[in-house]
Scaffold this motif. Sequence first.
Motif, PDB file in Angstrom:
ATOM      1  N   GLY A 165       0.814  -1.209   0.000  1.00  0.00           N
ATOM      2  CA  GLY A 165       0.000   0.000   0.000  1.00  0.00           C
ATOM      3  C   GLY A 165       0.847   1.258   0.000  1.00  0.00           C
ATOM      4  O   GLY A 165       0.503   2.256  -0.647  1.00  0.00           O
ATOM      5  N   LEU A 166       1.978   1.220   0.705  1.00  0.00           N
ATOM      6  CA  LEU A 166       2.873   2.379   0.712  1.00  0.00           C
ATOM      7  C   LEU A 166       3.493   2.599  -0.658  1.00  0.00           C
ATOM      8  O   LEU A 166       3.584   3.741  -1.125  1.00  0.00           O
ATOM      9  N   VAL A 167       3.908   1.528  -1.316  1.00  0.00           N
ATOM     10  CA  VAL A 167       4.475   1.663  -2.663  1.00  0.00           C
ATOM     11  C   VAL A 167       3.400   2.160  -3.634  1.00  0.00           C
ATOM     12  O   VAL A 167       3.669   3.010  -4.489  1.00  0.00           O
ATOM     13  N   LEU A 168       2.185   1.660  -3.493  1.00  0.00           N
ATOM     14  CA  LEU A 168       1.082   2.119  -4.336  1.00  0.00           C
ATOM     15  C   LEU A 168       0.818   3.611  -4.129  1.00  0.00           C
ATOM     16  O   LEU A 168       0.591   4.351  -5.093  1.00  0.00           O
ATOM     17  N   ALA A 169       0.863   4.070  -2.880  1.00  0.00           N
ATOM     18  CA  ALA A 169       0.654   5.496  -2.597  1.00  0.00           C
ATOM     19  C   ALA A 169       1.765   6.340  -3.224  1.00  0.00           C
ATOM     20  O   ALA A 169       1.485   7.397  -3.809  1.00  0.00           O
ATOM     21  N   ALA A 170       3.000   5.885  -3.131  1.00  0.00           N
ATOM     22  CA  ALA A 170       4.113   6.620  -3.745  1.00  0.00           C
ATOM     23  C   ALA A 170       3.981   6.627  -5.266  1.00  0.00           C
ATOM     24  O   ALA A 170       4.286   7.626  -5.923  1.00  0.00           O
ATOM     25  N   TRP A 171       3.512   5.517  -5.829  1.00  0.00           N
ATOM     26  CA  TRP A 171       3.295   5.414  -7.273  1.00  0.00           C
ATOM     27  C   TRP A 171       2.255   6.442  -7.730  1.00  0.00           C
ATOM     28  O   TRP A 171       2.471   7.163  -8.704  1.00  0.00           O
TER      29      TRP A 171
END
Length: 127
Positions: A105-111
């Motif tokens: 979820g954190l990587v998705l938010a950064a994406w």
Amino acid sequence: MKKMMQGVLGYGIGSIFILMIVFSGVLAGLLKLTDMEYGTLNQLALIVGISILAFGGGAAAYKGEQKGWLAGVLTGAVFVGAMALFQIIFENTMVTLPQLSYFGGLVLAAWLGGMIGVNLPKKTAKR
């Protein structure tokens, strides 16, 4: 590519770590000074963490000026990789499946932040 990596490692990761330190202090102060419960604090920490990663991905893409999705993913992956490495080294525990979903979820938010950041208008100097 050099400009993107400078954006990712300099602006993206730098802003994430600075904001994480600041908001950790704020959340610790809220826990100490109010009667906030741990469940509420966990939900608030999740929202703050996702927002900070989105901001960091956006900052990296804004400074990189191209391929915002890649700058965001790299920013999120470097941050998540550092957190997993710290956990393995200092806590001597492996990353669990619920943590992997949180990290995803954190990587998705950064994406998503990167895709927004690359499309923000640039300031131009008036002559």
